[in-house]
Design an enzyme around this catalytic site. Structure first.
Site, PDB file in Angstrom:
ATOM      1  N   LYS A   1       4.173   8.729   9.016  1.00 50.53           N
ATOM      2  CA  LYS A   1       3.952   8.096  10.312  1.00 50.53           C
ATOM      3  C   LYS A   1       4.951   8.557  11.387  1.00 50.53           C
ATOM      4  O   LYS A   1       4.755   9.614  11.962  1.00 50.53           O
ATOM      5  CB  LYS A   1       3.902   6.582  10.143  1.00 50.53           C
ATOM      6  CG  LYS A   1       2.736   6.231   9.197  1.00 50.53           C
ATOM      7  CD  LYS A   1       2.264   4.816   9.176  1.00 50.53           C
ATOM      8  CE  LYS A   1       0.945   4.754   8.407  1.00 50.53           C
ATOM      9  NZ  LYS A   1       0.951   3.967   7.197  1.00 50.53           N
TER      10      LYS A   1
ATOM     11  N   TYR B   1       0.859  -1.186   0.000  1.00 51.22           N
ATOM     12  CA  TYR B   1       0.000   0.000   0.000  1.00 51.22           C
ATOM     13  C   TYR B   1       0.890   1.227   0.000  1.00 51.22           C
ATOM     14  O   TYR B   1       1.854   1.308   0.760  1.00 51.22           O
ATOM     15  CB  TYR B   1      -0.882  -0.002   1.256  1.00 51.22           C
ATOM     16  CG  TYR B   1      -1.764   1.217   1.412  1.00 51.22           C
ATOM     17  CD1 TYR B   1      -2.794   1.476   0.510  1.00 51.22           C
ATOM     18  CD2 TYR B   1      -1.562   2.113   2.458  1.00 51.22           C
ATOM     19  CE1 TYR B   1      -3.610   2.597   0.667  1.00 51.22           C
ATOM     20  CE2 TYR B   1      -2.377   3.230   2.619  1.00 51.22           C
ATOM     21  CZ  TYR B   1      -3.390   3.469   1.718  1.00 51.22           C
ATOM     22  OH  TYR B   1      -4.197   4.578   1.879  1.00 51.22           O
TER      23      TYR B   1
ATOM     24  N   ASP C   1       9.232   2.920  -0.205  1.00 49.18           N
ATOM     25  CA  ASP C   1       8.185   3.517   0.614  1.00 49.18           C
ATOM     26  C   ASP C   1       8.439   3.087   2.056  1.00 49.18           C
ATOM     27  O   ASP C   1       8.053   1.999   2.468  1.00 49.18           O
ATOM     28  CB  ASP C   1       6.805   3.065   0.120  1.00 49.18           C
ATOM     29  CG  ASP C   1       5.686   3.667   0.957  1.00 49.18           C
ATOM     30  OD1 ASP C   1       5.988   4.267   2.008  1.00 49.18           O
ATOM     31  OD2 ASP C   1       4.517   3.537   0.557  1.00 49.18           O
TER      32      ASP C   1
END
Ligand SMILES: *Cc1c(COP(=O)(O)O)cnc(C)c1O
Length: 428
Positions: free
Chosen positions: A267, A144, A239
Site C-alpha cells: 500500500k 487479512y 503484517d
C-alpha cells in the site's frame, strides 16, 4: 445525483469481468446498490463517470496517504516512465526504497520488494517455514493477509462481507496448517502453541487490525505474541501492509515498541502503484534465493515506476509535522463521527489509531472479529448509501477502515461530519 454512466459501465464490465470487478469488495454488494466508476482523483476528491464529486476516505484502501495525484508523485512517475518502464534487471531506484524502509524500521535490516501485499505475506511465510522447517502458521480471525491459499482462512473484510469465512478452492491440506485464534486473545495463542508443540513456524498478525474494521491491539497483546514466539522458536510476522508508514514512519512496531522477526509492507510504500515488500533480520532474509534455499521472485518486482512513486510519498511523509497533521485530522474526524452518532441516538463505537478508524454500529467495545461481526451491518448499508448521496465516499463494507490523508482539509472533515450527522438521522 446521476448514476447512468456508472451503471452502463458496470453492465459492460459484467460481460467480461467476473462480477464486473477486479477485486470483490468493489462490487458494493455489502451495501446494496451499484458501484460507482471513478474517472479521476485530485487531492482528497474523486469524480465518478457521471461527474459526481466525492470526498474520498477510501484512499485506494490505504495507499494514498498524500491524496490523489500529488505533484511529487506524478513528477516522479513521469520522470521514471520516460526512461523506461521496466527492465527486469537491477536499478538504483530500488536500492533507495529499500534503504529508506530499513532506515525507518530498525527491525528490517534487509528487504525484498514484491508487486503486491499478497506476495509479501505469502513469501514471508514461505521464508518462515523454510527457516524453521515447520509448517504450522497461527493467524488471527478477521485479519487479512492477502489471498494466498493458506491465508484465506477467517480472512476478514472481503470474505466476511460475502459471508464466506473461507474460500472455495483452497485444499483442506493447506488450510490445515493455518491455525486461527481470536484477535487480542493471548491465552488462545498460548494454547495453540502447547497443542502443536514444535510445529509452529510463525505467528502472522496485523499489529493494528484493519480488515475487520480498525481494532487496536489490547495492552500487552503484541508483547505476549513476541514472548510466545521467542519461547517456542517461531517467527513473529507483523503484517504492516496497512499500518506501515500509516501510523508513523516506524509503523505499528515503533508505536507499540514490539520487535517482530519479519515485517510485510505494501500500500503506502507504493504510493498508489503496485508494490509490496517483506523484510527483517539479516540472518533471516539470507534464507532467500539467491543467498538461501527459499525461492521467491517477480518479473516486475522493484519496478522503477512503482518504486519512484513510493519514494516520492515517503519523502512527503518524512517532512516535519506530517504525522502530527494526520493525527490532528484523524482526531477531528473520529471525535466528530462519535458525536454525530451520539446526537443521532445511534449506538456506535469509534475505534481509531491516528489516521485510520472505523465507526462500528454496535455498543462496543470492539476488540475482535466476533465483536465486529455482531454490529449492525444493515444500518451500515443505509448509512453508506446516504453518505454516498451526500458526496462522501467510504469503503463499501462495514468491516473496513476509513482513512484520512494529508490532502484532506479541516473544512472537508467538517463537511464529512455534518454529512454523517444527517445520514445517521435520516437512516435511524
Ligand atoms: C491489503 C492488504 C494485504 C494484501 O495486499 P494486496 O496488495 O492487496 O495484495 C495484506 N495484508 C494487509 C493487512 C492488507 O491490508
Amino acid at each position: 445525483m446521476g448514476m447512468d454512466r456508472s451503471e452502463a459501465l458496470f453492465d459492460r464490465a459484467k460481460r467480461v469481468i467476473p462480477g464486473g470487478v477486479n477485486s470483490p469488495v468493489r462490487a458494493f454488494r455489502a451495501v446494496g446498490g451499484k458501484p460507482i466508476f471513478i474517472k479521476e482523483g485530485h487531492r482528497s476528491r474523486i469524480e465518478d463517470a457521471d461527474g459526481n464529486q466525492y470526498i474520498d476516505f477510501v484512499a485506494s484502501w490505504g495507499p494514498l496517504i498524500a491524496g490523489h495525484a500529488p505533484a511529487e508523485v506524478v513528477a516522479a512517475v513521469s520522470a521514471a516512465a520516460s526512461q523506461g518502464t521496466s527492465f527486469g534487471a537491477s536499478t538504483e531506484l530500488e536500492i533507495a526504497l529499500a534503504e529508506k524502509i530499513c532506515a525507518h524500521v530498525p527491525s528490517v535490516e534487509m528487504v525484498r520488494l514484491t508487486s503486491s501485499g499478497t506476495e509479501a505475506t505469502m513469501s514471508a511465510l514461505r521464508l518462515a517455514r523454510g527457516i524453521t522447517g515447520r509448517d504450522g502458521v497461527i493467524k488471527m480471525e478477521g485479519c487479512y493477509h492477502g489471498h494466498a491459499d493458506h491465508l484465506l482462512v477467517k480472512g476478514g473484510s472481503g470474505l466476511a462481507t460475502f459471508g464466506e469465512p473461507d474460500s472455495a478452492g483452497v485444499p483442506a491440506d493447506f488450510a490445515a496448517h493455518t491455525l486461527t485464534a481470536p484477535f487480542n486473545d493471548i491465552d488462545n495463542v498460548a494454547r495453540i502453541f502447547e497443542t502443536h508443540n514444535g510445529g509452529i513456524a510463525a505467528v502472522i498478525v496485523e499489529p493494528i487490525a484493519g480488515n475487520m474494521g480498525v481494532i487496536p491491539p489490547a495492552p500487552g497483546y503484541l508483547d505476549g505474541l513476541r514472548d510466545l514466539c521467542t519461547k517456542h522458536g517461531a517467527l513473529l510476522i507483523f503484517d504492516e501492509v496497512i499500518t506501515g508508514f500509516r501510523v508513523g514512519l516506524g509503523g505499528a512496531q515503533a508505536q507499540y515498541r514490539v520487535t517482530p522477526d519479519l515485517t510485510c509492507f505494501g500500500k503506502i510504500i507504493g504510493g498508489g502503484l503496485p508494490v509490496g515488500a517483506f523484510g527483517g533480520r539479516r540472518d533471516l532474509m539470507a534464507g532467500l534465493a539467491p543467498l538461501g534455499p527459499v525461492y521467491q521472485a517477480g518479473t516486475l518486482s522493484g519496478n522503477p515506476l512503482a518504486v519512484s512513486a513510493g519514494l516520492a510519498v515517503l519523502s512527503i511523509l518524512e517532512r516535519d509535522g506530517a504525522y502530527d497533521q494526520l493525527e490532528k485530522l484523524g482526531a477531528k474526524l473520529g471525535t466528530g463521527l462519535k458525536k454525530a452518532a451520539q446526537n443521532a441516538g445511534v449506538p456506535a463505537t469509534l475505534n481509531r489509531v491516528g489516521s485510520m478508524m472505523t465507526l462500528f454500529f454496535g455498543p462496543g467495545p470492539i476488540g475482535n472479529f466476533a465483536d465486529a461481526a455482531a454490529c449492525d451491518t444493515d444500518r451500515f448499508a443505509r448509512f453508506y448509501r446516504a453518505m454516498l448521496s451526500k458526496g462522501i465516499y467510504l469503503a463499501p463494507s462495514a468491516f473496513e477502515a476509513t482513512f484520512v490523508s494529508l490532502a484532506h482539509t479541516e473544512g472537508e472533515i467538517e463537511q464529512a461530519v455534518d454529512a454523517a450527522q444527517q445520514a445517521l438521522e435520516e437512516t435511524r
